[in-house]
Design an enzyme around this catalytic site. Structure first.
Site, PDB file in Angstrom:
ATOM      1  N   ALA A 134       0.809  -1.225   0.000  1.00 29.03           N
ATOM      2  CA  ALA A 134       0.000   0.000   0.000  1.00 29.03           C
ATOM      3  C   ALA A 134       0.839   1.270   0.000  1.00 29.03           C
ATOM      4  O   ALA A 134       0.305   2.360  -0.201  1.00 29.03           O
ATOM      5  CB  ALA A 134      -0.940  -0.012   1.213  1.00 29.03           C
TER       6      ALA A 134
ATOM      7  N   GLY B  73       7.277  -3.441   6.500  1.00 24.72           N
ATOM      8  CA  GLY B  73       8.265  -3.203   7.552  1.00 24.72           C
ATOM      9  C   GLY B  73       7.944  -1.946   8.323  1.00 24.72           C
ATOM     10  O   GLY B  73       7.127  -1.114   7.901  1.00 24.72           O
TER      11      GLY B  73
ATOM     12  N   TYR C  42      15.641  -2.322  14.712  1.00 24.31           N
ATOM     13  CA  TYR C  42      15.523  -2.224  13.251  1.00 24.31           C
ATOM     14  C   TYR C  42      16.711  -2.913  12.563  1.00 24.31           C
ATOM     15  O   TYR C  42      16.529  -3.843  11.768  1.00 24.31           O
ATOM     16  CB  TYR C  42      15.436  -0.753  12.822  1.00 24.31           C
ATOM     17  CG  TYR C  42      15.188  -0.608  11.335  1.00 24.31           C
ATOM     18  CD1 TYR C  42      13.915  -0.792  10.801  1.00 24.31           C
ATOM     19  CD2 TYR C  42      16.231  -0.315  10.464  1.00 24.31           C
ATOM     20  CE1 TYR C  42      13.687  -0.700   9.435  1.00 24.31           C
ATOM     21  CE2 TYR C  42      16.012  -0.218   9.098  1.00 24.31           C
ATOM     22  CZ  TYR C  42      14.737  -0.410   8.589  1.00 24.31           C
ATOM     23  OH  TYR C  42      14.525  -0.314   7.227  1.00 24.31           O
TER      24      TYR C  42
HETATM   25  P1  NAD Z   1       6.442   2.477   4.012  1.00 23.88           P
HETATM   26  O1  NAD Z   1       6.092   2.872   5.408  1.00 23.88           O
HETATM   27  O2  NAD Z   1       6.131   3.429   2.909  1.00 23.88           O
HETATM   28  O3  NAD Z   1       5.780   1.056   3.651  1.00 23.88           O
HETATM   29  C1  NAD Z   1       5.751  -0.001   4.561  1.00 23.88           C
HETATM   30  C2  NAD Z   1       4.442  -0.752   4.382  1.00 23.88           C
HETATM   31  O4  NAD Z   1       4.435  -1.865   5.298  1.00 23.88           O
HETATM   32  C3  NAD Z   1       3.197   0.100   4.704  1.00 23.88           C
HETATM   33  O5  NAD Z   1       2.254   0.061   3.644  1.00 23.88           O
HETATM   34  C4  NAD Z   1       2.659  -0.527   5.962  1.00 23.88           C
HETATM   35  O6  NAD Z   1       1.246  -0.435   6.130  1.00 23.88           O
HETATM   36  C5  NAD Z   1       3.124  -1.981   5.806  1.00 23.88           C
HETATM   37  N1  NAD Z   1       3.083  -2.658   7.097  1.00 23.88           N
HETATM   38  C6  NAD Z   1       3.596  -2.221   8.276  1.00 23.88           C
HETATM   39  N2  NAD Z   1       3.245  -3.041   9.276  1.00 23.88           N
HETATM   40  C7  NAD Z   1       2.481  -4.023   8.737  1.00 23.88           C
HETATM   41  C8  NAD Z   1       1.817  -5.138   9.268  1.00 23.88           C
HETATM   42  N3  NAD Z   1       1.809  -5.411  10.584  1.00 23.88           N
HETATM   43  N4  NAD Z   1       1.132  -5.947   8.425  1.00 23.88           N
HETATM   44  C9  NAD Z   1       1.076  -5.671   7.080  1.00 23.88           C
HETATM   45  N5  NAD Z   1       1.697  -4.609   6.521  1.00 23.88           N
HETATM   46  C10 NAD Z   1       2.382  -3.787   7.342  1.00 23.88           C
HETATM   47  O7  NAD Z   1       7.990   2.161   4.062  1.00 23.88           O
HETATM   48  P2  NAD Z   1       9.071   1.779   2.934  1.00 23.88           P
HETATM   49  O8  NAD Z   1      10.195   2.701   3.137  1.00 23.88           O
HETATM   50  O9  NAD Z   1       8.465   1.626   1.620  1.00 23.88           O
HETATM   51  O10 NAD Z   1       9.545   0.364   3.488  1.00 23.88           O
HETATM   52  C11 NAD Z   1       9.499  -0.838   2.712  1.00 23.88           C
HETATM   53  C12 NAD Z   1      10.595  -1.754   3.233  1.00 23.88           C
HETATM   54  O11 NAD Z   1      11.873  -1.178   2.907  1.00 23.88           O
HETATM   55  C13 NAD Z   1      10.595  -1.952   4.735  1.00 23.88           C
HETATM   56  O12 NAD Z   1      10.852  -3.306   5.042  1.00 23.88           O
HETATM   57  C14 NAD Z   1      11.754  -1.076   5.211  1.00 23.88           C
HETATM   58  O13 NAD Z   1      12.297  -1.523   6.423  1.00 23.88           O
HETATM   59  C15 NAD Z   1      12.711  -1.210   4.053  1.00 23.88           C
HETATM   60  N6  NAD Z   1      13.710  -0.150   3.962  1.00 23.88           N
HETATM   61  C16 NAD Z   1      13.316   1.150   3.827  1.00 23.88           C
HETATM   62  C17 NAD Z   1      14.289   2.130   3.743  1.00 23.88           C
HETATM   63  C18 NAD Z   1      13.908   3.584   3.615  1.00 23.88           C
HETATM   64  O14 NAD Z   1      14.782   4.454   3.814  1.00 23.88           O
HETATM   65  N7  NAD Z   1      12.671   3.932   3.277  1.00 23.88           N
HETATM   66  C19 NAD Z   1      15.651   1.799   3.786  1.00 23.88           C
HETATM   67  C20 NAD Z   1      16.002   0.453   3.911  1.00 23.88           C
HETATM   68  C21 NAD Z   1      15.034  -0.513   3.992  1.00 23.88           C
END
Ligand code: NAD
Length: 254
Positions: A10, A71, A152
């Site tokens: 999402a 995440g 994390y």
């Molecule tokens: P985001 O917050 O935009 O998206 C994360 C999504 O995970 C959200 O849609 C949220 O609703 C969903 N989520 C959270 N808890 C949940 C649950 N209990 N059940 C089902 N869905 C759940 O964040 P993002 O930056 O797109 O993160 C995506 C992945 O990338 C994550 O695993 C994050 O740790 C990783 N990541 C992000 C970054 C960054 O800087 N954005 C860097 C390294 C890794």
């Protein structure tokens, strides 16, 4: 084309991956708390079990792609929740869908770790070891007494090792399994972390040689490449996609 499953579809990277897979012609089954084909809470065993069951129902039991993006960031107060979503929410889905992937066409899976997975004393950390042993209650208990960086980074470190540990069994099933370790990427998660009074401080110290953060589309495009035919020999790899942040921080570590 066949079915692709994306958790965290999402928002952010997951939404960009889902859009990219749709463009490639896949029938995408997104999983998220809301705003997805399957609405499920991956922080609990019951939520994960229901999500797996719903995927099997929606796909007919064969999937070609799985991308584990759901995440939570380091800024959250609820540290056990970070452990449950980032590690157990990913691994239980991966293991639960191994059979469906095996029945897929040139199946491939990617999980999102993070380049912060090496920014800590994680090798023998009891939290990491409890994750790798699959002991969720112990992992939650240990992490409750730590901080968000350990929750994390430790959950993402354990995830990377759990992927590597599965290279033989997934390979034997014909499933390519890899991980990606992004650096800071412009998404809702990054924004919330940057707004946090304590966890925002880490960002000032970050050295990123390309001079900017990544975009969700850049990470998604690379994930699509990793799962596609041009990367047919890629298996068991964890790829840094971080604008040089890891190399600049640890130039002599390989
Ligand atoms: P985001 O917050 O935009 O998206 C994360 C999504 O995970 C959200 O849609 C949220 O609703 C969903 N989520 C959270 N808890 C949940 C649950 N209990 N059940 C089902 N869905 C759940 O964040 P993002 O930056 O797109 O993160 C995506 C992945 O990338 C994550 O695993 C994050 O740790 C990783 N990541 C992000 C970054 C960054 O800087 N954005 C860097 C390294 C890794």
């Amino acid at each position: 084309m066949g079915h692709a499953v994306v958790t965290g579809s999402a928002s952010g990277i997951g939404a960009a991956v889902a859009a990219g897979l749709r463009k490639e012609g896949f029938d995408v089954i997104g999983i998220d708390l809301k705003g997805a084909e399957i609405e499920a809470d991956l922080s609990s065993h019951d939520g994960r079990r229901d999500a797996i069951k719903a995927v099997i129902g929606a796909s007919g039991g064969a999937i070609d792609r799985l991308v584990l993006c759901a995440g939570l960031g380091s800024h959250l107060e609820d540290l056990p929740l970070i452990a449950s979503v980032n590690y157990f929410g990913a691994i239980e889905l991966l293991d639960g869908l191994q059979g469906a992937l095996k029945r897929g066409n040139e199946p491939a899976a990617v999980a999102i770790s993070s380049n912060s997975a090496r920014f800590g004393p994680f090798d023998d950390h009891p939290f990491v070891l409890a994750c790798l042993e699959g002991d969720e209650s112990r992992a939650r208990e240990i992490i409750a007494g730590e901080n968000g960086f350990i929750a994390y980074g430790g959950s993402k470190h354990a995830l990377a090792r759990a992927l590597r540990r599965r290279s033989k069994t997934f390979g034997a099933d014909g499933i390519r399994l890899n991980g990606i370790a992004p650096g800071p990427t412009e998404t809702a998660m990054l924004q919330s972390t940057r707004e946090h009074p304590i966890y925002s401080k880490g960002f000032d110290a970050l050295e990123i040689p390309v001079g900017r953060y990544g975009t969700a589309e850049e990470i998604a495009d690379f994930i699509l490449l990793m799962m596609g035919p041009k990367a047919a020999f890629m298996h068991g790899s964890i790829v840094y996609l971080d604008g040089g942040n890891d190399a600049a921080t640890f130039p002599d570590r390989f």
